[in-house]
Design a protein around this motif. Sequence first.
Motif, PDB file in Angstrom:
ATOM      1  N   GLN A 157       0.830  -1.193   0.000  1.00 48.54           N
ATOM      2  CA  GLN A 157       0.000   0.000   0.000  1.00 48.54           C
ATOM      3  C   GLN A 157       0.867   1.246   0.000  1.00 48.54           C
ATOM      4  OE1 GLN A 157      -2.780   0.029   3.187  1.00 48.54           O
ATOM      5  NE2 GLN A 157      -4.225  -1.238   2.070  1.00 48.54           N
ATOM      6  N   ASN A 166      -0.339   4.990   0.701  1.00 47.57           N
ATOM      7  CA  ASN A 166      -1.418   5.930   0.982  1.00 47.57           C
ATOM      8  C   ASN A 166      -0.848   7.143   1.691  1.00 47.57           C
ATOM      9  OD1 ASN A 166      -3.438   4.214  -0.042  1.00 47.57           O
ATOM     10  ND2 ASN A 166      -3.465   3.079   1.870  1.00 47.57           N
ATOM     11  N   ARG A 225       7.633   2.418  -6.555  1.00 45.20           N
ATOM     12  CA  ARG A 225       6.228   2.085  -6.792  1.00 45.20           C
ATOM     13  C   ARG A 225       5.683   2.511  -8.147  1.00 45.20           C
ATOM     14  NH1 ARG A 225       4.242   1.938  -1.359  1.00 45.20           N
ATOM     15  NH2 ARG A 225       5.525   0.357  -0.346  1.00 45.20           N
ATOM     16  N   GLY A 226       6.198   3.588  -8.725  1.00 48.41           N
ATOM     17  CA  GLY A 226       5.666   4.024 -10.014  1.00 48.41           C
ATOM     18  C   GLY A 226       6.672   4.848 -10.789  1.00 48.41           C
ATOM     19  N   ASP A 234       7.024   7.405  -4.847  1.00 54.62           N
ATOM     20  CA  ASP A 234       7.139   6.427  -3.764  1.00 54.62           C
ATOM     21  C   ASP A 234       7.297   7.182  -2.453  1.00 54.62           C
ATOM     22  OD1 ASP A 234       7.422   4.054  -2.295  1.00 54.62           O
ATOM     23  OD2 ASP A 234       8.703   3.153  -3.813  1.00 54.62           O
ATOM     24  N   VAL A 255      -1.059  10.680  -2.235  1.00 55.33           N
ATOM     25  CA  VAL A 255      -1.537   9.529  -3.002  1.00 55.33           C
ATOM     26  C   VAL A 255      -2.935   9.198  -2.488  1.00 55.33           C
ATOM     27  CG1 VAL A 255      -1.159   7.093  -3.540  1.00 55.33           C
ATOM     28  CG2 VAL A 255       0.795   8.664  -3.361  1.00 55.33           C
ATOM     29  N   ARG A 303      -4.988   6.981  -4.306  1.00 57.66           N
ATOM     30  CA  ARG A 303      -5.295   5.603  -4.699  1.00 57.66           C
ATOM     31  C   ARG A 303      -4.057   4.995  -5.337  1.00 57.66           C
ATOM     32  NH1 ARG A 303      -9.441   2.072  -5.724  1.00 57.66           N
ATOM     33  NH2 ARG A 303      -9.332   0.857  -7.626  1.00 57.66           N
ATOM     34  N   TYR A 304      -3.708   3.798  -4.897  1.00 54.22           N
ATOM     35  CA  TYR A 304      -2.606   3.047  -5.488  1.00 54.22           C
ATOM     36  C   TYR A 304      -2.937   1.577  -5.368  1.00 54.22           C
ATOM     37  CZ  TYR A 304       1.952   0.909  -6.274  1.00 54.22           C
ATOM     38  OH  TYR A 304       2.965   0.138  -6.751  1.00 54.22           O
ATOM     39  N   THR A 305      -3.252   0.942  -6.472  1.00 54.39           N
ATOM     40  CA  THR A 305      -3.562  -0.481  -6.472  1.00 54.39           C
ATOM     41  C   THR A 305      -2.961  -1.113  -7.720  1.00 54.39           C
ATOM     42  OG1 THR A 305      -5.637  -0.174  -7.658  1.00 54.39           O
ATOM     43  CG2 THR A 305      -5.761  -0.206  -5.258  1.00 54.39           C
TER      44      THR A 305
END
Length: 113
Positions: A2, A4, A39-40, A76, A104, A106-108
Amino acid sequence: MQLNGTAVLARIFLGESDKVHGRPAYAAIVEEARRRGIRGATVLRGIMGFGAGSRIHSAAILRLSEDLPIVVELVDEEARIRGFLPWLGEVLGGGLVTLEKVEVVRYTAEGGA
């Protein structure tokens, strides 16, 4: 995993012709970020811009530049992004890196809830 709340967005400003060990710098950055579990990551290609050298890079209608502006964005937790910065300093000969706090919401994973 997660992510968030508050995170950090790193923006790495490069030229399209910048290289890391003979490969496009943007590709090397994204691959290393993935290897390190960032993370992205997203690569954006600009149509016009200039940097510290004040040389304008642009894409004309009849002539495509081979050195258009590139922005790599990484998202991140702050500690993970800051841990990535020394590697960037080692492999990049130039460019600009900025950091900003982001929220953030939403991160899924794809297909996740």
